[in-house]
Design a protein around this motif. Structure first.
Motif, PDB file in Angstrom:
ATOM      1  N   PHE A  52      20.360 -46.638  86.789  1.00 24.63           N
ATOM      2  CA  PHE A  52      20.353 -45.324  87.413  1.00 24.63           C
ATOM      3  C   PHE A  52      18.954 -44.720  87.460  1.00 24.63           C
ATOM      4  O   PHE A  52      18.744 -43.696  88.084  1.00 24.63           O
ATOM      5  CB  PHE A  52      21.324 -44.386  86.694  1.00 24.63           C
ATOM      6  CG  PHE A  52      22.767 -44.645  87.053  1.00 24.63           C
ATOM      7  CD1 PHE A  52      23.372 -43.931  88.069  1.00 24.63           C
ATOM      8  CD2 PHE A  52      23.502 -45.611  86.382  1.00 24.63           C
ATOM      9  CE1 PHE A  52      24.702 -44.158  88.404  1.00 24.63           C
ATOM     10  CE2 PHE A  52      24.828 -45.850  86.721  1.00 24.63           C
ATOM     11  CZ  PHE A  52      25.425 -45.129  87.732  1.00 24.63           C
ATOM     12  N   ASP A  53      17.997 -45.352  86.797  1.00 25.19           N
ATOM     13  CA  ASP A  53      16.600 -44.914  86.871  1.00 25.19           C
ATOM     14  C   ASP A  53      15.783 -45.799  87.803  1.00 25.19           C
ATOM     15  O   ASP A  53      14.554 -45.724  87.795  1.00 25.19           O
ATOM     16  CB  ASP A  53      15.969 -44.915  85.472  1.00 25.19           C
ATOM     17  CG  ASP A  53      16.486 -43.777  84.613  1.00 25.19           C
ATOM     18  OD1 ASP A  53      16.668 -42.665  85.163  1.00 25.19           O
ATOM     19  OD2 ASP A  53      16.718 -43.990  83.408  1.00 25.19           O
ATOM     20  N   ASP A  54      16.464 -46.619  88.611  1.00 23.26           N
ATOM     21  CA  ASP A  54      15.748 -47.450  89.583  1.00 23.26           C
ATOM     22  C   ASP A  54      14.819 -46.542  90.387  1.00 23.26           C
ATOM     23  O   ASP A  54      15.258 -45.529  90.943  1.00 23.26           O
ATOM     24  CB  ASP A  54      16.754 -48.148  90.501  1.00 23.26           C
ATOM     25  CG  ASP A  54      16.081 -49.100  91.472  1.00 23.26           C
ATOM     26  OD1 ASP A  54      15.427 -48.604  92.417  1.00 23.26           O
ATOM     27  OD2 ASP A  54      16.205 -50.315  91.301  1.00 23.26           O
ATOM     28  N   PRO A  55      13.512 -46.869  90.459  1.00 25.40           N
ATOM     29  CA  PRO A  55      12.567 -45.979  91.121  1.00 25.40           C
ATOM     30  C   PRO A  55      12.880 -45.740  92.602  1.00 25.40           C
ATOM     31  O   PRO A  55      12.620 -44.654  93.121  1.00 25.40           O
ATOM     32  CB  PRO A  55      11.213 -46.669  90.973  1.00 25.40           C
ATOM     33  CG  PRO A  55      11.434 -47.901  90.192  1.00 25.40           C
ATOM     34  CD  PRO A  55      12.870 -48.019  89.840  1.00 25.40           C
ATOM     35  N   ARG A  56      13.475 -46.717  93.267  1.00 23.37           N
ATOM     36  CA  ARG A  56      13.825 -46.527  94.684  1.00 23.37           C
ATOM     37  C   ARG A  56      14.914 -45.469  94.823  1.00 23.37           C
ATOM     38  O   ARG A  56      14.840 -44.584  95.675  1.00 23.37           O
ATOM     39  CB  ARG A  56      14.285 -47.853  95.298  1.00 23.37           C
ATOM     40  CG  ARG A  56      13.216 -48.939  95.244  1.00 23.37           C
ATOM     41  CD  ARG A  56      13.786 -50.296  95.566  1.00 23.37           C
ATOM     42  NE  ARG A  56      14.814 -50.650  94.580  1.00 23.37           N
ATOM     43  CZ  ARG A  56      15.664 -51.656  94.719  1.00 23.37           C
ATOM     44  NH1 ARG A  56      15.632 -52.410  95.807  1.00 23.37           N
ATOM     45  NH2 ARG A  56      16.549 -51.929  93.786  1.00 23.37           N
ATOM     46  N   LEU A  57      15.905 -45.576  93.966  1.00 22.17           N
ATOM     47  CA  LEU A  57      17.006 -44.610  93.983  1.00 22.17           C
ATOM     48  C   LEU A  57      16.491 -43.210  93.658  1.00 22.17           C
ATOM     49  O   LEU A  57      16.823 -42.238  94.333  1.00 22.17           O
ATOM     50  CB  LEU A  57      18.074 -45.044  92.970  1.00 22.17           C
ATOM     51  CG  LEU A  57      19.299 -44.152  92.829  1.00 22.17           C
ATOM     52  CD1 LEU A  57      20.113 -44.143  94.110  1.00 22.17           C
ATOM     53  CD2 LEU A  57      20.157 -44.637  91.662  1.00 22.17           C
ATOM     54  N   ARG A  58      15.652 -43.127  92.648  1.00 19.09           N
ATOM     55  CA  ARG A  58      15.102 -41.834  92.237  1.00 19.09           C
ATOM     56  C   ARG A  58      14.241 -41.208  93.336  1.00 19.09           C
ATOM     57  O   ARG A  58      14.335 -40.014  93.604  1.00 19.09           O
ATOM     58  CB  ARG A  58      14.264 -41.990  90.968  1.00 19.09           C
ATOM     59  CG  ARG A  58      15.071 -42.230  89.728  1.00 19.09           C
ATOM     60  CD  ARG A  58      15.695 -40.967  89.275  1.00 19.09           C
ATOM     61  NE  ARG A  58      16.374 -41.166  88.008  1.00 19.09           N
ATOM     62  CZ  ARG A  58      16.774 -40.171  87.260  1.00 19.09           C
ATOM     63  NH1 ARG A  58      16.573 -38.941  87.627  1.00 19.09           N
ATOM     64  NH2 ARG A  58      17.402 -40.409  86.147  1.00 19.09           N
ATOM     65  N   LYS A  59      13.382 -42.010  93.951  1.00 20.45           N
ATOM     66  CA  LYS A  59      12.495 -41.471  94.989  1.00 20.45           C
ATOM     67  C   LYS A  59      13.294 -40.872  96.144  1.00 20.45           C
ATOM     68  O   LYS A  59      12.996 -39.784  96.620  1.00 20.45           O
ATOM     69  CB  LYS A  59      11.564 -42.568  95.527  1.00 20.45           C
ATOM     70  CG  LYS A  59      10.377 -42.855  94.668  1.00 20.45           C
ATOM     71  CD  LYS A  59       9.478 -43.876  95.334  1.00 20.45           C
ATOM     72  CE  LYS A  59       8.252 -44.159  94.498  1.00 20.45           C
ATOM     73  NZ  LYS A  59       7.354 -45.122  95.155  1.00 20.45           N
ATOM     74  N   ILE A  60      14.298 -41.620  96.595  1.00 19.65           N
ATOM     75  CA  ILE A  60      15.074 -41.147  97.748  1.00 19.65           C
ATOM     76  C   ILE A  60      15.901 -39.928  97.386  1.00 19.65           C
ATOM     77  O   ILE A  60      15.892 -38.925  98.097  1.00 19.65           O
ATOM     78  CB  ILE A  60      15.969 -42.273  98.303  1.00 19.65           C
ATOM     79  CG1 ILE A  60      15.104 -43.403  98.859  1.00 19.65           C
ATOM     80  CG2 ILE A  60      16.890 -41.739  99.403  1.00 19.65           C
ATOM     81  CD1 ILE A  60      15.879 -44.659  99.210  1.00 19.65           C
ATOM     82  N   THR A  61      16.627 -39.993  96.266  1.00 17.14           N
ATOM     83  CA  THR A  61      17.490 -38.866  95.912  1.00 17.14           C
ATOM     84  C   THR A  61      16.672 -37.630  95.561  1.00 17.14           C
ATOM     85  O   THR A  61      17.054 -36.513  95.913  1.00 17.14           O
ATOM     86  CB  THR A  61      18.464 -39.213  94.766  1.00 17.14           C
ATOM     87  OG1 THR A  61      17.720 -39.683  93.638  1.00 17.14           O
ATOM     88  CG2 THR A  61      19.467 -40.264  95.205  1.00 17.14           C
ATOM     89  N   ASP A  62      15.546 -37.800  94.894  1.00 15.70           N
ATOM     90  CA  ASP A  62      14.699 -36.646  94.585  1.00 15.70           C
ATOM     91  C   ASP A  62      14.195 -35.995  95.867  1.00 15.70           C
ATOM     92  O   ASP A  62      14.195 -34.769  95.994  1.00 15.70           O
ATOM     93  CB  ASP A  62      13.514 -37.045  93.700  1.00 15.70           C
ATOM     94  CG  ASP A  62      13.913 -37.315  92.256  1.00 15.70           C
ATOM     95  OD1 ASP A  62      15.067 -36.990  91.884  1.00 15.70           O
ATOM     96  OD2 ASP A  62      13.087 -37.866  91.512  1.00 15.70           O
ATOM     97  N   PHE A  63      13.751 -36.811  96.817  1.00 14.34           N
ATOM     98  CA  PHE A  63      13.259 -36.267  98.085  1.00 14.34           C
ATOM     99  C   PHE A  63      14.371 -35.524  98.819  1.00 14.34           C
ATOM    100  O   PHE A  63      14.171 -34.394  99.271  1.00 14.34           O
ATOM    101  CB  PHE A  63      12.712 -37.392  98.975  1.00 14.34           C
ATOM    102  CG  PHE A  63      12.140 -36.883 100.266  1.00 14.34           C
ATOM    103  CD1 PHE A  63      10.807 -36.530 100.354  1.00 14.34           C
ATOM    104  CD2 PHE A  63      12.934 -36.751 101.388  1.00 14.34           C
ATOM    105  CE1 PHE A  63      10.273 -36.042 101.547  1.00 14.34           C
ATOM    106  CE2 PHE A  63      12.418 -36.264 102.586  1.00 14.34           C
ATOM    107  CZ  PHE A  63      11.085 -35.906 102.664  1.00 14.34           C
ATOM    108  N   LEU A  64      15.539 -36.153  98.929  1.00 16.43           N
ATOM    109  CA  LEU A  64      16.649 -35.510  99.638  1.00 16.43           C
ATOM    110  C   LEU A  64      17.088 -34.231  98.930  1.00 16.43           C
ATOM    111  O   LEU A  64      17.352 -33.216  99.562  1.00 16.43           O
ATOM    112  CB  LEU A  64      17.830 -36.480  99.762  1.00 16.43           C
ATOM    113  CG  LEU A  64      17.610 -37.707 100.643  1.00 16.43           C
ATOM    114  CD1 LEU A  64      18.829 -38.622 100.576  1.00 16.43           C
ATOM    115  CD2 LEU A  64      17.314 -37.315 102.076  1.00 16.43           C
TER     116      LEU A  64
END
Length: 185
Positions: free
Chosen positions: A41-53
């Motif tokens: 759940f800390d995958d950087p790709r997932l974090r980058k996209i969800t944080d931006f959205l």
């Protein structure tokens, strides 16, 4: 092509998995599929996209803008969004630009965007776990399939060009040579 009620029930109860393949004009939902996340759940790709959205797609009426799905069998994540139905292909293109802006690689085994006219996609809400938009500070699981479907239906659709305005992506133009300058005159 539509699923019968029986097929839909099979899909939602995990007895059978159905998918859809088509053009980006045939759906009102968009899917950012993050492969090989290994359940992190800390995958950087997932974090980058969800944080931006989460930070940039401000909802006018407080409705969530996306759902996060996790598939335990594969360890992959999906981010589900709703398009406004006007031009889903344009939304698809803007999601590509968003990923590029965030420095993320798009392609098989990395991040895939659906609908894709070349590839089928598993329909949501089968064997996936669904989490509400939360910026991932607090993960709130939505357990019942009927509630997951309701959550998707309640997502505020992304309006056309809404993402485009958020992405400060300006591709640099190559410098003009003397020959090009002379031709322009």
């Amino acid at each position: 092509w539509k699923l019968s009620d029986s097929q839909l029930a099979q899909h939602l109860s995990n007895q059978n998995t159905f998918g859809i393949k088509g053009t980006a004009h045939s759906t009102r939902w968009l899917d950012i599929d993050i492969d090989h996340a290994e359940g992190n759940f800390d995958d950087p790709r997932l974090r980058k996209i969800t944080d931006f959205l989460y930070q940039n797609l401000v909802s006018y009426d407080g409705r969530p803008r996306y759902l996060v799905q996790y598939r335990p069998q594969s360890g992959n994540f999906s981010i589900l969004l709703r398009a406004d139905g006007s031009r889903p292909a344009a939304h698809h293109h803007q999601l590509s630009q968003l990923c590029q802006h965030l420095g993320l690689e798009i392609g098989a085994g990395q991040i895939e965007l659906f609908p894709d006219p070349q590839r089928g996609r598993r329909l949501p809400f089968g064997d996936q776990l669904v989490f509400e938009e939360s910026g991932f500070n607090e993960l709130t699981a939505v357990t019942l399939k009927k509630d997951q479907i309701q959550k998707l239906a309640q997502l505020e659709p992304i309006r056309i060009d809404q993402l485009k305005k958020l992405i400060p992506l300006r591709l640099p133009q190559p410098p003009k040579t003397d020959r090009q300058s002379k031709n322009n005159h």
